[in-house]
Design a protein around this motif. Structure first.
Motif, short mmCIF file in Angstrom:
data_model
loop_
_atom_site.label_atom_id
_atom_site.label_comp_id
_atom_site.label_asym_id
_atom_site.label_seq_id
_atom_site.Cartn_x
_atom_site.Cartn_y
_atom_site.Cartn_z
N TYR A 180 -12.81 -23.29 -6.02
CA TYR A 180 -13.10 -23.16 -4.59
C TYR A 180 -14.57 -22.84 -4.32
O TYR A 180 -14.97 -22.74 -3.16
CB TYR A 180 -12.21 -22.06 -3.99
CG TYR A 180 -10.74 -22.32 -4.17
CD1 TYR A 180 -10.05 -23.17 -3.31
CD2 TYR A 180 -10.04 -21.74 -5.23
CE1 TYR A 180 -8.69 -23.43 -3.50
CE2 TYR A 180 -8.68 -21.99 -5.42
CZ TYR A 180 -8.02 -22.83 -4.55
OH TYR A 180 -6.68 -23.10 -4.75
N LEU A 181 -15.34 -22.68 -5.39
CA LEU A 181 -16.76 -22.37 -5.24
C LEU A 181 -17.50 -23.68 -5.01
O LEU A 181 -18.03 -24.30 -5.93
CB LEU A 181 -17.29 -21.65 -6.48
CG LEU A 181 -18.71 -21.11 -6.34
CD1 LEU A 181 -18.71 -19.79 -5.59
CD2 LEU A 181 -19.36 -20.92 -7.71
N ASN A 182 -17.51 -24.12 -3.78
CA ASN A 182 -18.17 -25.37 -3.42
C ASN A 182 -18.66 -25.27 -1.98
O ASN A 182 -18.47 -24.25 -1.31
CB ASN A 182 -17.22 -26.55 -3.62
CG ASN A 182 -15.90 -26.36 -2.89
OD1 ASN A 182 -15.89 -26.07 -1.70
ND2 ASN A 182 -14.78 -26.51 -3.60
N ALA A 183 -19.28 -26.32 -1.53
CA ALA A 183 -19.91 -26.30 -0.20
C ALA A 183 -18.90 -26.12 0.93
O ALA A 183 -19.29 -25.78 2.05
CB ALA A 183 -20.70 -27.59 0.00
N LYS A 184 -17.62 -26.31 0.65
CA LYS A 184 -16.62 -26.18 1.70
C LYS A 184 -16.25 -24.73 2.01
O LYS A 184 -15.65 -24.46 3.04
CB LYS A 184 -15.34 -26.94 1.30
CG LYS A 184 -15.53 -28.44 1.14
CD LYS A 184 -14.22 -29.09 0.71
CE LYS A 184 -14.38 -30.59 0.54
NZ LYS A 184 -13.11 -31.23 0.10
N ASN A 185 -16.59 -23.81 1.09
CA ASN A 185 -16.13 -22.44 1.22
C ASN A 185 -17.28 -21.45 1.11
O ASN A 185 -18.28 -21.72 0.43
CB ASN A 185 -15.10 -22.12 0.13
CG ASN A 185 -13.90 -23.05 0.19
OD1 ASN A 185 -13.26 -23.19 1.23
ND2 ASN A 185 -13.59 -23.70 -0.93
N PRO A 204 -13.34 -19.74 10.00
CA PRO A 204 -12.20 -20.43 9.38
C PRO A 204 -11.20 -19.41 8.83
O PRO A 204 -11.47 -18.20 8.83
CB PRO A 204 -12.85 -21.23 8.26
CG PRO A 204 -14.02 -20.39 7.85
CD PRO A 204 -14.54 -19.79 9.13
N PRO A 205 -10.06 -19.85 8.35
CA PRO A 205 -9.11 -18.93 7.73
C PRO A 205 -9.74 -18.15 6.59
O PRO A 205 -10.59 -18.67 5.86
CB PRO A 205 -8.00 -19.86 7.22
CG PRO A 205 -8.08 -21.06 8.11
CD PRO A 205 -9.55 -21.23 8.40
N ILE A 206 -9.33 -16.90 6.45
CA ILE A 206 -9.90 -16.04 5.41
C ILE A 206 -8.91 -15.85 4.27
O ILE A 206 -7.70 -16.03 4.43
CB ILE A 206 -10.31 -14.67 5.99
CG1 ILE A 206 -9.10 -13.92 6.55
CG2 ILE A 206 -11.39 -14.84 7.06
CD1 ILE A 206 -9.41 -12.49 7.00
N ILE A 236 -13.11 -18.67 4.08
CA ILE A 236 -14.01 -17.60 3.66
C ILE A 236 -13.22 -16.69 2.72
O ILE A 236 -12.21 -16.09 3.12
CB ILE A 236 -14.55 -16.80 4.85
CG1 ILE A 236 -15.42 -17.69 5.74
CG2 ILE A 236 -15.37 -15.59 4.36
CD1 ILE A 236 -15.96 -17.00 6.97
N PHE A 237 -13.66 -16.63 1.47
CA PHE A 237 -13.06 -15.76 0.48
C PHE A 237 -13.80 -14.42 0.52
O PHE A 237 -15.03 -14.39 0.40
CB PHE A 237 -13.17 -16.36 -0.92
CG PHE A 237 -12.30 -17.56 -1.16
CD1 PHE A 237 -11.13 -17.46 -1.90
CD2 PHE A 237 -12.64 -18.81 -0.63
CE1 PHE A 237 -10.31 -18.56 -2.12
CE2 PHE A 237 -11.83 -19.92 -0.84
CZ PHE A 237 -10.67 -19.80 -1.59
N LEU A 238 -13.07 -13.34 0.69
CA LEU A 238 -13.66 -12.01 0.71
C LEU A 238 -13.18 -11.24 -0.51
O LEU A 238 -11.97 -11.07 -0.70
CB LEU A 238 -13.28 -11.26 1.98
CG LEU A 238 -13.74 -11.90 3.29
CD1 LEU A 238 -12.55 -12.37 4.11
CD2 LEU A 238 -14.59 -10.94 4.11
N PRO A 264 -16.24 -8.17 11.52
CA PRO A 264 -16.96 -8.29 12.79
C PRO A 264 -18.29 -9.05 12.68
O PRO A 264 -18.68 -9.74 13.63
CB PRO A 264 -17.19 -6.83 13.20
CG PRO A 264 -16.04 -6.09 12.57
CD PRO A 264 -15.85 -6.77 11.24
N PHE A 265 -18.97 -8.95 11.53
CA PHE A 265 -20.20 -9.73 11.34
C PHE A 265 -19.90 -11.22 11.42
O PHE A 265 -20.63 -11.99 12.06
CB PHE A 265 -20.83 -9.41 9.97
CG PHE A 265 -21.40 -8.04 9.87
CD1 PHE A 265 -22.67 -7.75 10.36
CD2 PHE A 265 -20.69 -7.02 9.28
CE1 PHE A 265 -23.21 -6.49 10.26
CE2 PHE A 265 -21.21 -5.74 9.17
CZ PHE A 265 -22.47 -5.47 9.66
N LEU A 266 -18.83 -11.63 10.77
CA LEU A 266 -18.44 -13.05 10.79
C LEU A 266 -18.02 -13.48 12.18
O LEU A 266 -18.38 -14.56 12.66
CB LEU A 266 -17.31 -13.29 9.78
CG LEU A 266 -17.66 -13.06 8.31
CD1 LEU A 266 -16.39 -13.00 7.46
CD2 LEU A 266 -18.58 -14.16 7.80
#
Length: 464
Positions: free
Chosen positions: A175-180, A150-152, A75-77, A140-142
């Motif tokens: 990284y903009l794909n269905a995996k992330n 998953p790792p952030i 998860i990219f924030l 906290p939402f996640l």
């Protein structure tokens, strides 16, 4: 024992510090969206980052769109820096975990370090992260909603430089794909009056829904020129949103949906002056419907041969059919002789495979259109066949998702329904709202404003 933990900086200020109470709060926020069926196709969300009493309901509307068992690798924030300007983006490579009252979230330090090594537009500056709330409040939402987080990859975008943002977007786009999953943190208008906030935030939302970077940037500049009292910014997370749009623009599989809007004046804790606006958006990845040249050639052959079979009795059997031709969608078949219409019949619906509906509609256009006599065997070589394939329908929740001239509209409520094909827009001089209102009144029998409480769907017509 040597793990470097980024401690919760705003627990007890922006959200509840007690874990049990925080879970109760989140349960209440998500409870309003209990009927939402989460999807595994969510690619990104834009969510607010104010205190939970002001904006958590809006944020929950976006996180609720994600299937709780979605299996993301990262998860990219991304969010703005409220404390320091670096002319770069700071990636949290110096932390092993981010802490919240609900526990620690693992940071992919190796991926963070790789981003920094791979591009000079990234760095790690602890000052950008230590007291920054914009990413922390999302965690906290996640933790509450996802069965497994998953790792952030926490990224503070501490620059407004357009070329820098382009570099950031270029580095992150692989990284903009269905995996992330990408979580973009931003509030919207800051400090205008309640009504001015609604007006300017509505304009900003329309720009985001275009999916175009320049439309968003231009809208923010236009908002500034409007001279709205006390408007300090239209989007504090402008840089993070711009980065997302740079990554998604031109991707035909990305669908953008507006979810919720409120501002601090809607909270019992906020007044009607000096408000802050909160939007939520979901970017989903849905495979676009595309017809190849070979698909089109096969459909034209099916149409002509299906008419011919009436005369010969020999049914045409294609050697092979692509997956697209087996999809269920509607189609119209039009016959022209020397430029004049000779027959046109269509089927609006998704109850037959495309190849089958073209076969049926070609026969119907030739032999069942009550406006014309049946086509003769001698005429067949003179006929031009035009096929309009209606792409699978897509539910929309905001009229901003409807593009006049590009989309057809289908309105349904109870047993009543009606549609206008996309090309109707070329025949009338209506606005988007008038187009939908006429469809609601003239076609669905729901009245001029019936569409506002009906289900709305859009589709496109591929004509060849």
């Amino acid at each position: 024992m040597d793990a470097k933990i980024r401690k919760a900086a705003v627990a007890g200020q922006f959200y509840e510090v007690n874990a049990a109470q925080l879970r109760k709060d989140l349960q209440a926020y998500f409870g309003k969206y209990a009927a939402v069926k989460g999807s595994r196709t969510i690619q990104a969300v834009i969510v607010p980052h104010a205190g939970y009493v002001f904006s958590a309901g809006v944020a929950a509307s976006a996180f609720a769109q994600i299937a709780p068992d979605a299996d993301y690798e990262h998860i990219f924030l991304l969010g703005p820096s409220h404390h320091i300007y670096l002319d770069k983006a700071s990636v949290a490579s110096g932390y092993d975990y981010y802490a919240t009252p609900l526990g620690n979230l693992k940071v992919d330090t190796a991926l963070c370090a790789h981003l920094i090594e791979d591009s000079q537009t990234f760095c790690f500056d602890e000052r950008a992260h230590r007291q920054e709330h914009c990413l922390e409040v999302q965690l906290p939402f996640l933790q509450y909603h996802l069965k497994q987080v998953p790792p952030i990859v926490p990224i503070i975008v501490a620059t407004q430089n357009y070329e820098r943002l382009q570099q950031i977007a270029k580095a992150l786009k692989p990284y903009l794909n269905a995996k992330n999953l990408f979580v973009i943190s931003s509030d919207f208008s800051h400090y205008p009056s309640y009504q001015d906030a609604k007006r300017v935030d509505g304009l900003t939302a329309e720009a985001i829904l275009t999916g175009k970077t320049q439309a968003f940037i231009s809208r923010l500049a236009a908002n500034e020129r409007m001279g709205i009292d006390s408007l300090a910014t239209s989007a504090c997370g402008e840089a993070a949103i711009t980065t997302l749009l740079m990554m998604t623009e031109g991707d035909e599989d990305i669908r953008i949906r507006h979810l919720e809007y409120r501002n601090s004046g809607d909270s019992p804790y906020g007044g009607k002056h000096g408000v802050v606006g909160y939007h939520s958006f979901a970017f989903s990845r849905e495979k676009s419907f595309r017809l190849t040249d070979a698909d089109k050639a096969e459909l034209k052959k099916i149409a002509r041969e299906s008419i011919l079979t009436i005369f010969t009795g020999r049914r045409y059997q294609p050697d092979s059919l692509s997956e697209t031709l087996r999809q269920r969608c509607g189609a119209f078949v039009s016959l022209h002789e020397h430029g004049r219409l000779r027959g046109c019949i269509g089927h609006f619906g998704e109850d037959y495979p495309l190849f089958k509906i073209v076969e049926k509609m070609a026969k119907a256009a030739a032999f069942e259109d009550p406006r014309f006599p049946k086509v003769s065997r001698q005429e067949l070589p003179k006929l031009d066949i035009e096929i309009s394939v209606l792409t699978p329908m897509r539910r929309i929740y905001d009229l901003n998702e409807f593009t006049l001239g590009k989309h057809g509209i289908y309105i349904r409520k109870g047993h009543r329904s009606g549609t206008y094909l996309p090309q109707v827009a070329e025949e009338v001089n209506w606005t988007k709202e008038e187009f939908v209102s006429h469809c609601s009144h003239d076609k669905a029998g729901l009245g001029w404003e019936g569409w506002k409480t009906a289900e709305l769907y859009v589709y496109e017509a591929i004509v060849f």
